[in-house]
Scaffold this active site. Sequence first.
Site, PDB file in Angstrom:
ATOM      1  N   ASP A  69      -0.328  -7.628   1.826  1.00 37.03           N
ATOM      2  CA  ASP A  69       0.208  -6.269   1.703  1.00 37.03           C
ATOM      3  C   ASP A  69       1.733  -6.303   1.732  1.00 37.03           C
ATOM      4  O   ASP A  69       2.362  -6.020   2.746  1.00 37.03           O
ATOM      5  CB  ASP A  69      -0.359  -5.427   2.856  1.00 37.03           C
TER       6      ASP A  69
ATOM      7  N   HIS B 246       0.815  -1.224   0.000  1.00 40.27           N
ATOM      8  CA  HIS B 246       0.000   0.000   0.000  1.00 40.27           C
ATOM      9  C   HIS B 246       0.846   1.271   0.000  1.00 40.27           C
ATOM     10  O   HIS B 246       0.310   2.368  -0.181  1.00 40.27           O
ATOM     11  CB  HIS B 246      -0.993   0.002   1.170  1.00 40.27           C
TER      12      HIS B 246
ATOM     13  N   GLY C 219       2.829   6.619   8.508  1.00 40.82           N
ATOM     14  CA  GLY C 219       4.228   6.962   8.264  1.00 40.82           C
ATOM     15  C   GLY C 219       5.165   5.839   8.659  1.00 40.82           C
ATOM     16  O   GLY C 219       6.300   5.782   8.211  1.00 40.82           O
TER      17      GLY C 219
ATOM     18  N   SER D 286       4.175   2.769   8.026  1.00 36.93           N
ATOM     19  CA  SER D 286       3.795   1.734   7.060  1.00 36.93           C
ATOM     20  C   SER D 286       4.998   1.179   6.314  1.00 36.93           C
ATOM     21  O   SER D 286       5.901   1.922   5.910  1.00 36.93           O
ATOM     22  CB  SER D 286       2.811   2.312   6.037  1.00 36.93           C
ATOM     23  N   GLY D 287       4.984  -0.152   6.120  1.00 37.62           N
ATOM     24  CA  GLY D 287       6.052  -0.803   5.379  1.00 37.62           C
ATOM     25  C   GLY D 287       7.260  -1.157   6.215  1.00 37.62           C
ATOM     26  O   GLY D 287       8.109  -1.926   5.797  1.00 37.62           O
TER      27      GLY D 287
END
Length: 264
Positions: free
Chosen positions: A121, A75, A212, A214-215
Amino acid sequence: MLLLSLTLCLVLLGSSWGCGVPAIKPLLSSSQRIVNGESAVPGSWPWQVSLQEKSGFHFCGGSLISQSWVVTAAHCNVSPGRHVVVLGEYDRSSSAESLQVLSISKAITHPFWNPNTLNNDLTLLKLASPAQYTKRISPVCVASSNEALPAGLKCVTTGWGRLSGVGNTTPTRLQQVALPLVTVNQCRQYWGSRITDSMICAGGAGASSCQGDSGGPLVCQKGNTWVLVGVVSWGTSNCNVRQPAIYTRVSKFSNWINQVVASN
């Protein structure tokens, strides 16, 4: 940290560096939060990646798993032409850090990524040139497909995401938080059928990852070795520290990761 029985799976070709062992040891107190912030020891999470626009704007995290590959969330919508991988960063306000800013040659998203349900994801980023390992830049180990993660095990997530669910305050220094893992069944009490076997839940005990982050990584420790078990995926819109956040369950994708790396 409790010990975790995992079989580690990562091949580091042409390198004397092992995975998951920071040259600078992390220091975990009993009260860290990414929301309400606790700064990490500089360089103690050497696989932490900042994904940035070419202007320097940080928008997502990631994890270095070898000299040529980074794991992040689908995402985050990484575009090789628009975005770069920044390694070795700790204080985003400092111009004195020894950074490696690397271009991305390929962004390979899991074929079953579903942006509506946020299932699967996961994206792999191939670096256009290999990362050079240093005291502050080295890879994390990738959880194997047969990992065992007991509920309540404390693991750690890191990032430069928002410090609270209100406003857009983000830290300049890398933040860390220790989070207990939550079983799928417990997580479904909060989130219902949205939780799949390809997800892992952590938190809900007064701390949380936020936008922020994320990942970025969710890592657990086995002896002196840190293992990547999750990728920051989604949670409440206001970063509610009393509800568990959701991470992509890396063990479900370890075979796919190995296949992609081997064929590219």
